[in-house]
Design an enzyme around this catalytic site. Sequence first.
Site, PDB file in Angstrom:
ATOM      1  N   SER A 241     100.488  19.344  79.585  1.00 33.29           N
ATOM      2  CA  SER A 241     101.654  20.237  79.416  1.00 33.29           C
ATOM      3  C   SER A 241     102.879  19.696  80.152  1.00 33.29           C
ATOM      4  O   SER A 241     103.980  19.617  79.586  1.00 33.29           O
ATOM      5  CB  SER A 241     101.326  21.657  79.876  1.00 33.29           C
ATOM      6  OG  SER A 241     100.791  21.659  81.182  1.00 33.29           O
ATOM      7  N   HIS A 271      92.633  21.697  77.925  1.00 38.26           N
ATOM      8  CA  HIS A 271      93.676  21.961  78.941  1.00 38.26           C
ATOM      9  C   HIS A 271      93.739  23.479  79.158  1.00 38.26           C
ATOM     10  O   HIS A 271      92.744  24.109  79.474  1.00 38.26           O
ATOM     11  CB  HIS A 271      94.978  21.325  78.436  1.00 38.26           C
ATOM     12  CG  HIS A 271      96.086  21.251  79.434  1.00 38.26           C
ATOM     13  ND1 HIS A 271      95.913  21.374  80.784  1.00 38.26           N
ATOM     14  CD2 HIS A 271      97.427  21.067  79.261  1.00 38.26           C
ATOM     15  CE1 HIS A 271      97.072  21.265  81.403  1.00 38.26           C
ATOM     16  NE2 HIS A 271      98.018  21.086  80.493  1.00 38.26           N
ATOM     17  N   HIS A 318      87.478  17.705  85.773  1.00 42.90           N
ATOM     18  CA  HIS A 318      88.924  17.511  85.866  1.00 42.90           C
ATOM     19  C   HIS A 318      89.234  16.018  85.794  1.00 42.90           C
ATOM     20  O   HIS A 318      88.436  15.193  86.243  1.00 42.90           O
ATOM     21  CB  HIS A 318      89.492  18.086  87.171  1.00 42.90           C
ATOM     22  CG  HIS A 318      90.963  18.332  87.089  1.00 42.90           C
ATOM     23  ND1 HIS A 318      91.891  17.366  87.403  1.00 42.90           N
ATOM     24  CD2 HIS A 318      91.662  19.420  86.690  1.00 42.90           C
ATOM     25  CE1 HIS A 318      93.098  17.869  87.209  1.00 42.90           C
ATOM     26  NE2 HIS A 318      92.994  19.104  86.769  1.00 42.90           N
ATOM     27  N   ARG A 327      92.739  26.165  93.357  1.00 40.31           N
ATOM     28  CA  ARG A 327      93.220  27.301  92.548  1.00 40.31           C
ATOM     29  C   ARG A 327      92.039  28.192  92.158  1.00 40.31           C
ATOM     30  O   ARG A 327      92.200  29.392  91.961  1.00 40.31           O
ATOM     31  CB  ARG A 327      93.948  26.775  91.306  1.00 40.31           C
ATOM     32  CG  ARG A 327      95.131  25.862  91.644  1.00 40.31           C
ATOM     33  CD  ARG A 327      95.710  25.202  90.418  1.00 40.31           C
ATOM     34  NE  ARG A 327      94.749  24.351  89.728  1.00 40.31           N
ATOM     35  CZ  ARG A 327      94.968  23.736  88.573  1.00 40.31           C
ATOM     36  NH1 ARG A 327      96.135  23.887  87.968  1.00 40.31           N
ATOM     37  NH2 ARG A 327      94.041  22.972  88.011  1.00 40.31           N
ATOM     38  N   ASP A 373      90.495  27.176  85.552  1.00 40.79           N
ATOM     39  CA  ASP A 373      90.194  28.010  84.387  1.00 40.79           C
ATOM     40  C   ASP A 373      88.837  28.691  84.470  1.00 40.79           C
ATOM     41  O   ASP A 373      88.574  29.646  83.739  1.00 40.79           O
ATOM     42  CB  ASP A 373      90.272  27.159  83.111  1.00 40.79           C
ATOM     43  CG  ASP A 373      91.668  26.590  82.907  1.00 40.79           C
ATOM     44  OD1 ASP A 373      92.621  27.371  83.013  1.00 40.79           O
ATOM     45  OD2 ASP A 373      91.795  25.381  82.665  1.00 40.79           O
TER      46      ASP A 373
HETATM   47  N1  CMX Z   1      81.210  19.526  80.421  1.00 39.55           N
HETATM   48  C1  CMX Z   1      80.602  18.532  79.736  1.00 39.55           C
HETATM   49  N2  CMX Z   1      81.016  17.258  79.726  1.00 39.55           N
HETATM   50  C2  CMX Z   1      82.075  16.976  80.497  1.00 39.55           C
HETATM   51  C3  CMX Z   1      82.748  17.937  81.266  1.00 39.55           C
HETATM   52  C4  CMX Z   1      82.297  19.269  81.192  1.00 39.55           C
HETATM   53  N3  CMX Z   1      82.905  20.257  81.831  1.00 39.55           N
HETATM   54  N4  CMX Z   1      83.781  17.337  81.902  1.00 39.55           N
HETATM   55  C5  CMX Z   1      83.744  16.042  81.541  1.00 39.55           C
HETATM   56  N5  CMX Z   1      82.736  15.829  80.678  1.00 39.55           N
HETATM   57  C6  CMX Z   1      82.404  14.593  79.970  1.00 39.55           C
HETATM   58  C7  CMX Z   1      83.614  14.161  79.136  1.00 39.55           C
HETATM   59  O1  CMX Z   1      83.668  14.863  77.905  1.00 39.55           O
HETATM   60  C8  CMX Z   1      83.354  12.678  78.988  1.00 39.55           C
HETATM   61  O2  CMX Z   1      82.385  12.524  77.971  1.00 39.55           O
HETATM   62  P1  CMX Z   1      82.446  11.259  76.972  1.00 39.55           P
HETATM   63  O3  CMX Z   1      82.215  10.066  77.852  1.00 39.55           O
HETATM   64  O4  CMX Z   1      81.348  11.530  76.008  1.00 39.55           O
HETATM   65  O5  CMX Z   1      83.812  11.261  76.354  1.00 39.55           O
HETATM   66  C9  CMX Z   1      82.722  12.320  80.317  1.00 39.55           C
HETATM   67  O6  CMX Z   1      82.208  13.540  80.884  1.00 39.55           O
HETATM   68  C10 CMX Z   1      83.689  11.711  81.317  1.00 39.55           C
HETATM   69  O7  CMX Z   1      84.792  12.595  81.455  1.00 39.55           O
HETATM   70  P2  CMX Z   1      85.628  12.682  82.822  1.00 39.55           P
HETATM   71  O8  CMX Z   1      86.222  11.341  83.073  1.00 39.55           O
HETATM   72  O9  CMX Z   1      84.811  13.287  83.894  1.00 39.55           O
HETATM   73  O10 CMX Z   1      86.728  13.765  82.456  1.00 39.55           O
HETATM   74  P3  CMX Z   1      88.079  13.556  81.628  1.00 39.55           P
HETATM   75  O11 CMX Z   1      89.145  13.126  82.568  1.00 39.55           O
HETATM   76  O12 CMX Z   1      87.855  12.693  80.438  1.00 39.55           O
HETATM   77  O13 CMX Z   1      88.349  15.030  81.086  1.00 39.55           O
HETATM   78  C11 CMX Z   1      88.501  17.390  81.243  1.00 39.55           C
HETATM   79  C12 CMX Z   1      88.781  16.048  81.941  1.00 39.55           C
HETATM   80  C13 CMX Z   1      89.124  18.509  82.059  1.00 39.55           C
HETATM   81  C14 CMX Z   1      89.144  17.363  79.860  1.00 39.55           C
HETATM   82  C15 CMX Z   1      86.957  17.566  81.136  1.00 39.55           C
HETATM   83  O14 CMX Z   1      86.404  17.660  82.434  1.00 39.55           O
HETATM   84  C16 CMX Z   1      86.578  18.786  80.316  1.00 39.55           C
HETATM   85  O15 CMX Z   1      86.486  18.692  79.084  1.00 39.55           O
HETATM   86  N6  CMX Z   1      86.326  19.969  80.997  1.00 39.55           N
HETATM   87  C17 CMX Z   1      86.047  21.195  80.281  1.00 39.55           C
HETATM   88  C18 CMX Z   1      87.333  21.799  79.725  1.00 39.55           C
HETATM   89  C19 CMX Z   1      88.199  22.340  80.842  1.00 39.55           C
HETATM   90  O16 CMX Z   1      87.743  23.060  81.710  1.00 39.55           O
HETATM   91  N7  CMX Z   1      89.492  22.007  80.785  1.00 39.55           N
HETATM   92  C20 CMX Z   1      90.478  22.564  81.728  1.00 39.55           C
HETATM   93  C21 CMX Z   1      90.953  21.568  82.781  1.00 39.55           C
HETATM   94  C22 CMX Z   1      92.032  22.163  83.676  1.00 39.55           C
HETATM   95  C23 CMX Z   1      93.290  22.417  82.894  1.00 39.55           C
HETATM   96  O17 CMX Z   1      93.943  21.464  82.476  1.00 39.55           O
HETATM   97  O18 CMX Z   1      93.608  23.590  82.631  1.00 39.55           O
END
Ligand code: CMX
Length: 437
Positions: A241, A271, A318, A327, A373
């Site tokens: 964002s 996000h 994250h 938070r 979140d």
């Molecule tokens: N559940 C399952 N798998 C997860 C995970 C979770 N909560 N968080 C990360 N992973 C997975 C990723 O999908 C990725 O898988 P692939 O290798 O198959 O693509 C792997 O672990 C490595 O990811 P990462 O480097 O740890 O995390 P990223 O920087 O790629 O992504 C985020 C960060 C937030 C998108 C991810 O942790 C996620 O999808 N979390 C759940 C959604 C969420 O809570 N989003 C809100 C974040 C805060 C905000 O911006 O508001």
Amino acid sequence: MSVLKRRLYEKIQEQRPITARLNKEFGEVVIDQVTISQVIGGMRDIKCLVTDISYLDPLEGIRYRGYTLPEVFEKLPKPAGAEFPYVEALYYLLLTGEIPTQEEMKEVLIDFNNRRTIPHYVWDVIDAFPSESHPMAILSAAVMTLQRESLFNIRYREGINKNDYWDSTYEDATNLMAKMPLIGAYIYNKLYNKGKGHRFPDPSLDLGANFAYMMGKAKPYDDVARMYFIIHADHESGNVSAHTGHLVASALSDIYYATSAMINGLAGPLHGLANQEVLRWLQGLREQMGFKVPSTEEMKKYVWDTLNSGQVIPGYGHAVLRKTDPRYSVQRDFCLKYMPDDELFQLVSRLYEVVPDVLREHGKAKNPWPNVDAHSGVVQWYYDVHEYDFYTVLFSIGRALGVLSNIVWDRALGYSLERPKSVTTEMLMKSAGIEKK
Ligand code: CMX
């Protein structure tokens, strides 16, 4: 000139020579290098943005202008009898780096109040949306509708000097910031109260209290609103964002275009939309258990079932953080004080004891800990905001504080149009020293 704008201008004058010198005399100094996996993997961790408004340490979490969240809550002035500070005071801090006095706050509050009037066509556009529309789509369009009010555009057409861009951008930013909570509350009443609950703003109330009033919520929802907007305000510049807002504004698109774009980025489930996904997921667990309290084993199974079906656990993980998000902790402390026996809060607390171990065992997520979140929907649910599609609108109002402050500073320091360079896969293969088959 208002006290906030005057202080901002003084700070801009102090900062300009520093940025200019860094760029001119030290422009060739290397601060990072880029790997292939960073290029393929969403530019993770590449140091290529600058902001002084907030900094995110992977272990400590967010600091606004050098202050941790507990310090922000302690130092910023509060309305009489409130637990959380004025949201307007945070805007002052983000823009100037200074804590406003109670005396300065009086002027800031009047200024915000004077900017609350919303042209009728905004309500007409919101009303024209079908009731099944997502509130984030309506919010984005409502902000876009206001674009014709942009003072920056008028001044730009008049041919203002680059050095003065920040002035009309500040006016646009503050106008929009004062209006966004009203727009949010109107969308809520349109979608979920059949348009009946709409109230006109109360000029005696600060941003947080007025939002609670317009949502039709009693105390302590005013404090919930203040806490919520403040903790979501900024998370440095690389998140989707904030980065989108900055990117769009770098083309000198005005505040309204940039904020609408930042809202669109926040609306993704990885996000900001994760806060509604958390509630959906928690309710799924409760339903599956027939609304009985699940055992630890049942919770583990639910988490594993989600992972095994190829979905993420919303509210966990994250891109930068490597510890529990402060938070999350702020909201947990709030719940311990105001709603310790709430069933949903207890479920969230128990999941905190289960999910990180499962994610570690699953072995993918770099950060197994909860983010903001994971907790935010639970607080809203407790105060009868059960329409979880709406939660990301709340996030948007908070996030606008940081994004708007950043754009004002982008203009003040003359940051350039964003234009990174892309490469082809073949070029990457060449860099890696591998042949095309
Ligand atoms: N559940 C399952 N798998 C997860 C995970 C979770 N909560 N968080 C990360 N992973 C997975 C990723 O999908 C990725 O898988 P692939 O290798 O198959 O693509 C792997 O672990 C490595 O990811 P990462 O480097 O740890 O995390 P990223 O920087 O790629 O992504 C985020 C960060 C937030 C998108 C991810 O942790 C996620 O999808 N979390 C759940 C959604 C969420 O809570 N989003 C809100 C974040 C805060 C905000 O911006 O508001």
